[in-house]
Design a protein around this motif. Structure first.
Motif, mmCIF file in Angstrom:
data_model
loop_
_atom_site.group_PDB
_atom_site.id
_atom_site.type_symbol
_atom_site.label_atom_id
_atom_site.label_comp_id
_atom_site.label_asym_id
_atom_site.label_seq_id
_atom_site.Cartn_x
_atom_site.Cartn_y
_atom_site.Cartn_z
ATOM 1 N N VAL A 24 18.403 4.519 -7.750
ATOM 2 C CA VAL A 24 17.797 5.582 -6.999
ATOM 3 C C VAL A 24 17.043 5.264 -5.711
ATOM 4 O O VAL A 24 16.195 4.730 -5.894
ATOM 5 C CB VAL A 24 17.044 6.295 -7.837
ATOM 6 N N PRO A 25 17.869 5.605 -4.599
ATOM 7 C CA PRO A 25 17.379 5.130 -3.591
ATOM 8 C C PRO A 25 15.889 5.576 -3.179
ATOM 9 O O PRO A 25 15.794 6.970 -3.811
ATOM 10 C CB PRO A 25 18.228 5.462 -2.187
ATOM 11 N N ALA A 26 15.063 5.116 -2.280
ATOM 12 C CA ALA A 26 13.523 5.729 -2.192
ATOM 13 C C ALA A 26 13.960 7.116 -1.569
ATOM 14 O O ALA A 26 14.799 7.385 -0.312
ATOM 15 C CB ALA A 26 12.900 4.866 -1.161
ATOM 16 N N ASP B 45 0.624 -1.153 0.021
ATOM 17 C CA ASP B 45 0.121 0.117 -0.041
ATOM 18 C C ASP B 45 0.826 1.196 0.095
ATOM 19 O O ASP B 45 0.637 2.254 -0.570
ATOM 20 C CB ASP B 45 -0.855 0.023 1.079
ATOM 21 N N GLU B 46 1.937 1.413 0.833
ATOM 22 C CA GLU B 46 2.885 2.332 0.800
ATOM 23 C C GLU B 46 4.065 2.093 -0.090
ATOM 24 O O GLU B 46 4.746 1.005 0.399
ATOM 25 C CB GLU B 46 3.330 2.518 2.317
ATOM 26 N N ILE B 47 4.011 2.640 -1.102
ATOM 27 C CA ILE B 47 5.038 2.176 -2.143
ATOM 28 C C ILE B 47 6.243 3.283 -1.828
ATOM 29 O O ILE B 47 6.348 4.267 -1.336
ATOM 30 C CB ILE B 47 4.772 2.660 -3.585
ATOM 31 N N ASP B 48 7.580 2.636 -1.615
ATOM 32 C CA ASP B 48 8.727 3.314 -1.287
ATOM 33 C C ASP B 48 9.365 4.151 -2.222
ATOM 34 O O ASP B 48 9.630 5.398 -2.010
ATOM 35 C CB ASP B 48 9.919 2.438 -0.595
ATOM 36 N N GLY B 49 9.443 3.781 -3.234
ATOM 37 C CA GLY B 49 9.824 4.618 -4.607
ATOM 38 C C GLY B 49 11.259 4.451 -4.864
ATOM 39 O O GLY B 49 12.027 5.222 -5.190
ATOM 40 N N ARG C 156 9.420 11.319 -1.305
ATOM 41 C CA ARG C 156 9.288 10.763 -2.361
ATOM 42 C C ARG C 156 10.318 10.798 -3.214
ATOM 43 O O ARG C 156 11.158 11.873 -3.076
ATOM 44 C CB ARG C 156 8.413 11.686 -3.242
ATOM 45 N N THR C 157 10.528 9.809 -4.187
ATOM 46 C CA THR C 157 11.659 9.964 -5.202
ATOM 47 C C THR C 157 11.096 10.811 -6.375
ATOM 48 O O THR C 157 9.972 10.724 -6.861
ATOM 49 C CB THR C 157 11.794 8.564 -5.657
#
Ligand code: ATP
Ligand code: MG
Length: 633
Positions: free
Chosen positions: A416-418, A387-391, A579-580
């Motif tokens: 690319v880290p979150a 549900d929670e996307i890290d990115g 956010r990314t």
């Protein structure tokens, strides 16, 4: 920096407000290239002409007609009644001459009265069945056309960006409009005639031979010259049809291109050249049309001549048979009537041939569009994201090419880290937008993989993908509707308060409230009522409302003035928390808010580090930085 044009070229200006070429909100390339995409049908002119259906057209026709099978059977039954009542006429006349009139002469009027009644009944039955056929036919035709139009629309909308970058919107529109129209015209005006003509010719041929073998065969012998004549006409009219299609396509292209690029045309004084080109293609078209009429003017009188000669021969031979007593005079009359009735439909078929050719070509093109498959299909069994996307984003061993000959990304690796804000800079054509398009899965890599939180993008459902990654490009596409509607596109379930909050967060609330109806102001077609910068702010609010884990900005602030850009940059700081972000920009002020900068050159990463490191490094980025600082002085 070479690509730092904030004033678009005239062509690009015209692309923004032309009717034909709606560009997608998420498509950078469409904005740059769509002006060229007028209804260029030229490559389609090579479409097989003639009336033979290719297999995909047959499949389409089958799937369109299948739901109406029962009605079609009813239509066949009606057509049989219609033909039966029509063909009964000459037989009744034969009976009248052979028996009823002699009976009347002998003083008995009843047979002739009955003959008249039967003839009349057949006539009424014929009229009624014809009316019924037309009504039922119109119902089926309309249902099929609605179905076809809807399928074409739904299907084109679902196709991938790659398809739309090649197959211009002008072409999709002509599939939906003129091609469907061509089919509809044939169906509405010609189908009934066509069916009854073919049926007449077949039934009459059989009737003639059954009626009398010798005379029947004489009548049918005429088919030989007719066959030769018809082959000639077909060949000729196919060649002319091909020419006329190229000519009309060239005319449309010339017309549409001039109108789409009217600003460039007027700015660069191209009118007289355009006029000359248009005059030429228009002349070609008119010549082709003229030639097609000439061919028809040879064919139909030819048919009639053959018909009349046949009639004369049948009459002569028939008269001899009447004299030697083996044929009655009424039968001869019936026979002659049948021969006449066989030639009329032949002539009608000739008139339909052109319509039939256009309809076949239209069907072929529509079925071609409908059989296109999306190049980035949704997986059958998607992997669900949390549900929670890290990115967290990763490009592993990615290579990419729009066409096999020119690789755009030779080999690309990136982690690319979150939560990181990554700026991407590089010269025009370096592959920055391509990177963005791969990350938002408008294209799939030629090899290698792009992952979000460790899941390959090709394994994600479209819903998860759009929840995870949103791209804002230089041109935000606004749909006709209110400002609030346009922002809500980011998240259709958002409340009014959330919409306004999103606009405020990005610094767009102020100007929106000054519009005549505030958030309820209708932006008109394509947001024509707002300035480019204002449209862009609405686009930002939309993306912010969507609340994606990865936000991509592809030169998204390029059309803003310095104060608005500052405001957006300021807003970005809070928007990007958690956010990314991948920010592609030519202006260094935008780049400096990033945690990390990537410099790209010809599809490769040539520098990678924090802005401070890169400035200290004295490399490519440091050079840009110095140039930028100098320009401020
Ligand atoms: N739809 C396309 N079909 C074929 N080639 C394309 C397409 N889009 C881009 N290219 C090519 O791919 C290369 C990279 O293009 P891309 O749009 O990624 O550049 P960019 O770095 O975003 O440039 P800019 O700064 O001008 O936006 C260019 O050489 C371009 O010609
Ligand atoms: Mg670009």
């Amino acid at each position: 920096m070479s690509g730092q044009t904030t004033t678009p070229a005239p062509d690009q200006v015209s692309a923004a407000d032309d009717e034909w070429l709606p560009e997608s909100d998420f498509s950078a390339a469409a904005t740059d290239e769509s002006w060229r995409g007028v209804a260029t049908e030229d490559e389609e002119v090579s479409v097989e002409v003639g009336v033979k259906l290719q297999s995909r057209s047959r499949r389409l026709l089958g799937s369109l007609l299948r739901p109406h099978l029962r009605t079609l059977l009813v239509m066949v039954a009606i057509a049989v009644v219609e033909q039966g009542s029509y063909l009964a006429g000459p037989l009744v006349v034969a009976y009248g001459i052979n028996s009823a009139i002699p009976a009347l002469v002998a003083g008995n009027g009843a047979p002739l009265t009955w003959t008249a009644i039967v003839y009349l009944t057949a006539g009424v039955l014929n009229a009624l069945s014809r009316a019924a056929f037309t009504r039922v036919g119109a119902r089926v035709t309309q249902a099929v056309m609605v179905d076809l139009r809807e399928r074409t629309f739904r299907h084109s909308q679902s196709l991938s960006l790659e398809f739309h970058e090649k197959y211009t919107s002008g072409k999709v529109i002509s599939r939906l409009s003129s091609d469907v129209e061509t089919l509809q015209e044939l169906a509405a005006e010609g189908l009934e005639q066509l069916a009854s003509s073919v049926l007449s010719i077949l039934v009459i041929s059989v009737t003639l031979v059954v009626y009398d073998v010798e005379l029947g065969l004489i009548a049918l012998a005429a088919f030989l010259p007719i066959f030769v004549l018809t082959r000639w006409y077909q060949k000729r009219s196919q060649a002319i049809y091909r020419r006329s299609r190229s000519a009309i396509a060239a005319t449309i292209v010339q017309f549409a291109e001039t109108m789409n690029g009217i600003r460039a045309v007027q700015a660069f004084r191209r009118e007289s050249k355009n006029k000359a080109i248009f005059g030429r293609v228009n002349g070609d078209y008119s010549k082709a049309t003229g030639d097609s009429l000439v061919a028809l003017a040879i064919y139909t009188p030819g048919l009639r001549l053959v018909g009349n000669i046949t009639l004369a021969v049948v009459m002569l031979v028939g008269a001899g048979r009447v004299i030697d007593g083996s044929f009655q005079i009424g039968d001869l009359a019936a026979f002659l009537l049948y021969v006449r009735r066989m030639y009329d439909p032949l002539e009608e078929l000739a008139y339909f041939y052109n319509g039939l050719q256009s309809a076949t070509a239209a069907l072929e093109k529509i079925s071609g569009l409908l059989e296109e498959r999306p190049s980035v299909p949704e997986p059958a069994e998607p992997t669900a994201l949390a549900d929670e996307i890290d990115g967290a984003v990763r490009f592993s061993d990615v290579t990419f090419a729009y066409n096999p000959r020119t690789p755009v990304l030779p080999r690309f690796d990136l982690v690319v880290p979150a939560g990181q804000t990554l700026a991407v800079v590089g010269a025009t054509g370096a592959g920055k937008s391509t990177l963005a398009k791969l990350l938002s899965r408008f294209y799939d890599p030629t090899s290698g993989s792009v992952t979000l939180d460790g899941v390959d993008l090709t394994d994600l459902s479209t819903a998860d993908l759009r929840r995870g990654v949103v791209m804002v490009t230089q041109e935000s596409f606004l749909f006709a509707g209110t400002v609030a509607d346009n922002i809500a596109l980011g998240r259709p379930t958002a409340t009014r308060a959330e919409i306004e909050a999103a606009a405020d967060a990005i610094g767009a609330g102020e100007f929106i409230r000054l519009l005549p109806d505030g958030f309820d102001t209708d932006v008109r077609k394509r947001g024509g009522r707002l300035s480019a910068g204002q449209r862009q702010l609405v686009g930002f609010a939309r993306a912010f409302l969507a609340d994606p884990a990865v936000l991509i900005l592809d030169e998204a602030t390029a059309s803003l003035d310095i104060p608005s850009e500052r405001a957006v940059q300021h807003a970005l700081k809070s928007i990007l928390v958690g956010r990314t972000a991948v920010i592609i920009a030519h202006r260094l002020s935008t780049v400096l808010i990033a945690d990390r900068v990537l410099v790209m050159e010809a599809g490769r990463i040539v520098e990678d580090g924090s802005p401070e490191e890169l400035i200290a490094d004295d490399g490519h980025f440091a050079g840009l930085h110095t140039a930028w600082r100098d320009s401020l002085v």
